[in-house]
Design a protein around this motif. Structure first.
Motif, PDB file in Angstrom:
ATOM      1  N   SER A  51      64.092 -35.990  -7.740  1.00 37.25           N
ATOM      2  CA  SER A  51      63.989 -34.691  -8.434  1.00 37.25           C
ATOM      3  C   SER A  51      62.542 -34.344  -8.794  1.00 37.25           C
ATOM      4  N   SER A  52      61.656 -35.360  -8.810  1.00 37.33           N
ATOM      5  CA  SER A  52      60.257 -35.085  -9.159  1.00 37.33           C
ATOM      6  C   SER A  52      59.504 -34.403  -8.015  1.00 37.33           C
ATOM      7  N   GLY A  54      63.210 -33.225 -13.517  1.00 32.37           N
ATOM      8  CA  GLY A  54      62.311 -33.495 -12.392  1.00 32.37           C
ATOM      9  C   GLY A  54      60.873 -33.136 -12.743  1.00 32.37           C
ATOM     10  N   ILE A  61      66.746 -28.149  -7.222  1.00 31.03           N
ATOM     11  CA  ILE A  61      66.441 -29.484  -7.778  1.00 31.03           C
ATOM     12  C   ILE A  61      65.020 -29.493  -8.354  1.00 31.03           C
ATOM     13  N   PRO A 101      61.388 -33.005  -4.625  1.00 32.63           N
ATOM     14  CA  PRO A 101      62.448 -32.981  -3.604  1.00 32.63           C
ATOM     15  C   PRO A 101      61.964 -32.567  -2.224  1.00 32.63           C
ATOM     16  N   LEU A 130      64.650 -28.244 -11.867  1.00 31.92           N
ATOM     17  CA  LEU A 130      65.296 -28.967 -12.980  1.00 31.92           C
ATOM     18  C   LEU A 130      64.240 -29.486 -13.960  1.00 31.92           C
TER      19      LEU A 130
END
Lengths: 162, 164
Positions: free
Chosen positions: B87-88, B15, B9, B90, B12
């Motif tokens: 997501s920034s 994120g 995550i 996790p 990503l």
């Protein structure tokens, strides 16, 4: 100029024992913010339902005027809670709020929105039970909802801008 | 296992964008708060009706028919923006007690809603105005308490971790 006028008041506030207690008691600010958000939920949901009823998307069993009446007392109570918690939050961190242009914008928007909501209420009270609200009134309800959304945006952005 | 998922995550692009862009996180958080406020407010409207404290001349079935679509749209918005915020950072969120508590409370709210929908609502007459049986009033009370706790945990997350 406004900042120069406000700064001595902030300095005075920061020197008061009660301000220090509010500021440095760990649970006060998060608890006040939680109550503030709960009160925002009362106000914004009421504005949302009245606006959506105005454009006939929800709650068609009741007229716009009846929905407005249903939410009137809880909205007034929530506004008093917002005033109380907002005052405590401002006392806790006066420089963060009073010197912040986003906070000032929020306050101006609150005053304008309250005037608009008062005018909407007056107009709705003139309608007969079950009478369909005119297009202008429904548009007014949507504008008030947008104003509350703008106020909520300002509220969150106080933490990031200023 | 969980670390692998959190690493994936964290890698990503969305994120990373939210973590690095100066306005992406504040705007996503603003949208999340507004959606959550509407979820809470609309559910509270039904909870107060179930408890018999408001809208007693509006049947529960009619009220849920009219309010729940609003709740679900707002919940979808809150879930999407919440996932973007997660997501920034996790690892940070996963390690935060209040984040985990909030997720558990959301699960509890879901279970309470399912029990109400499949058990309580089928046993009690919900298509008439008036006061409801004890089970329905209890479901409304539990739901209101859970959602107030969700709001509180959400606020405490902000005070117990830096966003990224």
């Amino acid at each position: 100029m406004l900042d120069a006028w406000i700064k001595p008041k902030i300095d005075w506030l920061n020197a008061q024992p009660f301000q220090q207690t509010i500021r440095y008691t760990e649970w006060v600010v998060p608890t006040m913010q939680t109550i503030h958000i709960i009160a925002v939920a009362f106000v914004m949901t009421a504005a949302l339902i009245v606006a959506l009823r105005g454009i006939e998307l929800v709650g068609t069993e009741w007229s716009v005027a009846r929905w407005y009446q249903r939410f009137h007392a809880s909205t007034i109570a929530a506004l008093w809670v917002l005033l109380g918690t907002g005052t405590i939050l401002t006392l806790a961190e006066p420089e963060r709020e009073l010197l912040n242009w986003v906070f000032r914008t929020k306050m101006v928007m609150v005053v304008i929105t309250l005037v608009l909501a008062h005018l909407l209420g007056r107009r709705l009270r003139t309608l007969q039970p079950g009478q369909k609200a005119p297009g202008g009134v429904r548009l007014f309800a949507v504008i008030i909802l947008l104003c509350w959304i703008g106020i909520a945006c300002c509220g969150r952005w106080i933490a990031y801008a200023g | 296992m969980i670390d692998t998922i959190l690493d994936a995550i964290a890698a990503l692009p969305i994120g990373q964008y939210i973590a690095e862009d100066p306005v992406a996180f504040p705007w996503t958080e603003t949208a999340h708060v507004i959606c959550l406020v509407i979820v809470f407010g609309s559910i509270l409207l039904i909870d107060l009706r179930l408890m018999g404290l408001a809208s007693r001349d509006y049947s529960v079935n009619a009220l849920t028919r009219t309010i729940l679509p609003v709740t679900w749209v707002a919940f979808l918005g809150a879930a999407i923006t919440g996932a973007l915020l997660f997501s920034s950072n996790p690892h940070g969120y996963w390690g935060n007690f209040y984040f985990k508590a909030k997720m558990c409370l959301l699960l509890a709210a879901g279970v309470n809603m399912l029990v109400f929908h499949f058990v309580t609502q089928r046993r009690a007459p919900m298509d008439q105005p008036g006061v409801l049986p004890g089970g329905a009033r209890l479901a409304g009370f539990i739901s209101a308490v859970i959602w107030i706790a969700v709001i509180a945990c959400g606020r405490w997350i902000g005070f117990t971790m830096s966003p990224f």
